[in-house]
Design a protein around this motif. Structure first.
Motif, short mmCIF file in Angstrom:
data_model
loop_
_atom_site.label_atom_id
_atom_site.label_comp_id
_atom_site.label_asym_id
_atom_site.label_seq_id
_atom_site.Cartn_x
_atom_site.Cartn_y
_atom_site.Cartn_z
N LEU A 1 0.87 -1.18 0.00
CA LEU A 1 0.00 0.00 0.00
C LEU A 1 0.90 1.23 0.00
CD1 LEU A 1 -2.83 1.18 0.17
CD2 LEU A 1 -2.85 0.67 2.63
N ILE A 2 1.12 1.77 -1.21
CA ILE A 2 2.10 2.84 -1.37
C ILE A 2 1.70 4.10 -0.62
CG2 ILE A 2 3.36 4.26 -3.05
CD1 ILE A 2 2.53 2.23 -5.20
N ASN A 3 0.39 4.38 -0.66
CA ASN A 3 -0.06 5.63 -0.06
C ASN A 3 -1.55 5.54 0.27
OD1 ASN A 3 0.07 8.23 0.90
ND2 ASN A 3 0.63 9.17 -1.06
N GLU A 4 -1.96 6.23 1.31
CA GLU A 4 -3.37 6.42 1.64
C GLU A 4 -3.60 7.92 1.64
OE1 GLU A 4 -4.67 3.08 4.70
OE2 GLU A 4 -2.79 3.99 5.36
#
Lengths: 169, 169
Positions: A165-168
């Protein structure tokens, strides 16, 4: 919330060892039907299928892959194809085939079978088509080997979510 | 036999209309986790994800597709990527992305959400990467729009099995 479906997703495993029990033709058709309910771009449904239970044909296909021991030990196979005449976009049609295959693997487990997605045999796709007497516009996507599992409880691993999950945002 | 899983496969629909209710961050992570449990060739797990709930970013992404009304109306998006540095075979990695996406769609429904797989936005993938501040080795596979369904019971159709099942050998 449907925990049963989440459990099925998390507990599915690639099953490579089977008992000698034959797979019922109705179950093979049910797995194909489940595959066909995947989404596809523009709902073009480019997937096509060949189910194989005849021992002689299974053994011939086993000769076309490095994983011949898996195929030889399987009471049934399903060859998954795309029909080039129905395709509209290489990337999206290959993705659709993947979605279709995942439905099939989940359906196999739901039907108390075990299955494994075999891709290495694509190296010999021309010979697979010859053996199955299929025209060249059918493009092999994968072969699923399946049967009743000889054992269960196999382990598998995935990268931790933090890595995927690279980014939220 | 697990009829619940088969039902989930047959009853999944592409949901394009959502209520305004926000999607819980834990549900977005659960959907990503479900995606990560798809099979991949050599278990290379090439998929990467960005979850998006911030309204400004959603509206900017809406400007990059013909289906802007769907994205604008969605309380959350998940952008699904392949990391080119982890890929080993174009066709098989694209298939893996499709299997991953199908797990995500099934998981979304299992979590009482509705979702739709959007592919047309790939035409603007360079701009999507810029907007999400992602390096070029991340290759966009699809954007999933999701939220709580505004309505259910949507119809969908598939070709009859006889048309898809080329042969039973």
């Amino acid at each position: 919330m449907n925990q049963t479906v989440l459990d099925a997703i998390y507990q599915r495993r690639s099953i490579r060892d089977y008992t000698g029990t034959p797979v019922e033709p109705d179950k093979l058709r049910e797995i194909v039907r489940a595959g066909s309910w995947a989404p596809s771009g523009l709902n073009n449904q480019p997937w096509r299928f060949v189910t194989i239970s005849r021992r002689r044909v299974i053994d011939q296909l086993a000769g076309l892959t490095r994983y011949s021991h898996i195929i030889k030990g399987a009471p049934a196979l399903i060859a998954v194809y795309l029909d080039r005449q129905e395709m509209y976009n290489e990337v999206k049609d290959h993705q659709a085939a993947g979605a279709c295959l995942q439905n099939m693997l989940l359906a196999a487990e739901a039907l108390d079978l075990g299955a494994v997605w075999l891709g290495e045999i694509l190296n010999r796709q021309t010979e697979v088509n010859q053996l199955l007497e299929l025209a060249a516009h059918y493009q092999l996507m994968a072969v699923i080997a399946l049967g009743y599992p000889a054992h269960r409880g196999q382990k598998s691993q995935r990268k931790p979510l933090a890595e995927l999950l690279i980014n939220e945002i």
